[in-house]
Motif scaffolding. Structure first.
Motif, PDB file in Angstrom:
ATOM      1  N   GLU A  59       0.853  -1.188   0.000  1.00  0.00           N
ATOM      2  CA  GLU A  59       0.000   0.000   0.000  1.00  0.00           C
ATOM      3  C   GLU A  59       0.886   1.234   0.000  1.00  0.00           C
ATOM      4  OE1 GLU A  59      -2.835   0.399   3.233  1.00  0.00           O
ATOM      5  OE2 GLU A  59      -3.551   2.337   2.472  1.00  0.00           O
ATOM      6  N   ASN A 116      -4.604   4.823  -1.885  1.00  0.00           N
ATOM      7  CA  ASN A 116      -5.710   5.526  -1.231  1.00  0.00           C
ATOM      8  C   ASN A 116      -6.185   6.666  -2.133  1.00  0.00           C
ATOM      9  OD1 ASN A 116      -5.693   4.335   1.627  1.00  0.00           O
ATOM     10  ND2 ASN A 116      -3.538   4.870   1.301  1.00  0.00           N
ATOM     11  N   GLU A 148      -8.407   2.277  -2.950  1.00  0.00           N
ATOM     12  CA  GLU A 148      -9.092   2.271  -1.655  1.00  0.00           C
ATOM     13  C   GLU A 148      -9.880   3.557  -1.435  1.00  0.00           C
ATOM     14  OE1 GLU A 148      -6.338   1.511   1.519  1.00  0.00           O
ATOM     15  OE2 GLU A 148      -5.583  -0.336   0.608  1.00  0.00           O
ATOM     16  N   ASP A 178     -11.787   1.052   2.619  1.00  0.00           N
ATOM     17  CA  ASP A 178     -10.787   1.218   3.673  1.00  0.00           C
ATOM     18  C   ASP A 178     -11.494   1.575   4.982  1.00  0.00           C
ATOM     19  OD1 ASP A 178      -8.297   1.409   4.808  1.00  0.00           O
ATOM     20  OD2 ASP A 178      -7.624   3.102   3.584  1.00  0.00           O
ATOM     21  N   LYS A 199     -11.256  -3.548   4.045  1.00  0.00           N
ATOM     22  CA  LYS A 199     -10.127  -3.486   4.976  1.00  0.00           C
ATOM     23  C   LYS A 199     -10.668  -3.117   6.346  1.00  0.00           C
ATOM     24  CE  LYS A 199      -6.135  -2.235   3.411  1.00  0.00           C
ATOM     25  NZ  LYS A 199      -4.981  -1.501   2.848  1.00  0.00           N
TER      26      LYS A 199
END
Ligand code: C2E
Ligand code: MG
Ligand code: MG
Ligand code: MG
Length: 281
Positions: A59, A116, A148, A178, A199
């Protein structure tokens, strides 16, 4: 007398506003300069398959070194979003991270990239095209990119956002929710969204084995995700006990300081499986 007090109140308010405006202008110009002077960097945190312990993805996490001072993402992402600087910043992260992960993959290491997204980034003109370009320029397969988003982004008036994300998913990009469990969208919404992965927020994982309610909630989320055919990633794994319980619950993947901390690209290099070297030897 009343007028006097009122006047003073206005003055106090004006002074506050002045300071606030100045602070915003200051951070805006700092962020602009940081972008121009390449003060931003990317760290990568490995995500592992809990059954095999193999790294499945990294990530990308943005880092800002303002001189020798580290500024945490929570401190500058809000202002970056407000000022719009998040858009060019995110585009740089997207292209750079795709390039770096594609390079690891070129050494026959089958890993993916998790990124993200910010709301403003998704709504920016050419967002979908920019992602498609980053993929084609780097050679990273779409199926190896997971984007995400947090639940809040998908709740109200999110029609356009969801349609852009759906468009990317049509290209083969994966979508993840997320910080799952902390927002409002949760259960009912999951069925309507084109999502591949959830997540689980560290606020659940932190209580594993220590707090009965949090342990039960984590177990329920894992089960729900599995039943819906989603990949379930647990975030914030710090203790061996958490890892144990998550494995027993059937959680697919994990991420956290116990597994690996966020690291520089050089750090990721050193995680590359040695089979790669045997192949070329
Ligand atoms: P996130 O996407 O949920 O990322 C996970 C955060 O948890 C990261 O914080 C990571 O360093 C931290 N973390 C990982 N394992 C552990 C652990 O075991 N214990 C604890 N206490 N923390 C752990 P970080 O890097 O400070 O990022 C915070 C948030 O900022 C991210 O949360 C994400 O929402 C946002 N963010 C980071 N990079 C980007 C970016 O490039 N773009 C956007 N839009 N947002 C970003
Ligand atoms: Mg994340
Ligand atoms: Mg999270
Ligand atoms: Mg977070």
């Amino acid at each position: 007398r009343a007028k006097e007090l009122g006047g003073r109140r206005v003055e106090v308010f004006a002074t506050h506003m002045h300071a606030d405006v100045l602070r915003r202008l200051e951070i805006a110009s700092d962020l602009q300069r940081a972008l121009l002077e390449n003060q931003f960097a990317i760290e990568y945190q490995p995500v592992v398959d809990l059954a095999t312990s193999q790294v499945t993805a990294v990530e990308a996490l943005v880092r800002w070194w303002r001189g020798s001072t580290f500024v945490p993402p929570e401190q500058f992402l809000g202002p970056a979003e407000d000022t719009g600087i998040i858009v060019p910043l995110s585009e740089w992260i997207l292209r750079e991270a795709c390039r770096e992960v594609a390079a690891w993959r070129a050494s026959s290491w089958d890993i993916g990239l998790a990124l993200n997204l910010s709301a403003r980034q998704i709504m920016a003109p050419r967002f979908v095209e920019t992602v498609a370009e980053a993929l084609s320029e780097s050679g990273l397969p779409a199926s190896k990119l997971t984007l995400e988003v947090i639940e809040e982004m998908l709740v109200e008036d999110a029609g356009e956002m969801i349609s852009r994300l759906s468009e990317l998913r049509t290209l083969g990009v994966r979508l993840a929710i997320d910080d799952f469990g902390t927002g409002y969208a949760s259960l009912a919404f999951l069925r309507q969204l084109p999502v591949d992965m959830i997540k689980i927020d560290p606020s659940f994982v932190s209580g594993l084995g220590r707090d009965d309610t949090l342990t039960l909630l984590t177990k329920t989320i894992v089960q729900l995700g599995n039943d819906l055919g989603l990949i379930v990633v647990a975030e914030g794994i710090e203790r061996p006990e958490q890892l144990d319980l998550l494995r027993k619950m059937g959680c697919t993947r994990g991420q956290g300081y116990l597994v690996a901390r966020p690291m520089t690209a050089r750090g990721v290099d050193s995680l590359m499986p040695s089979t790669t070297l045997q192949n070329t030897a």
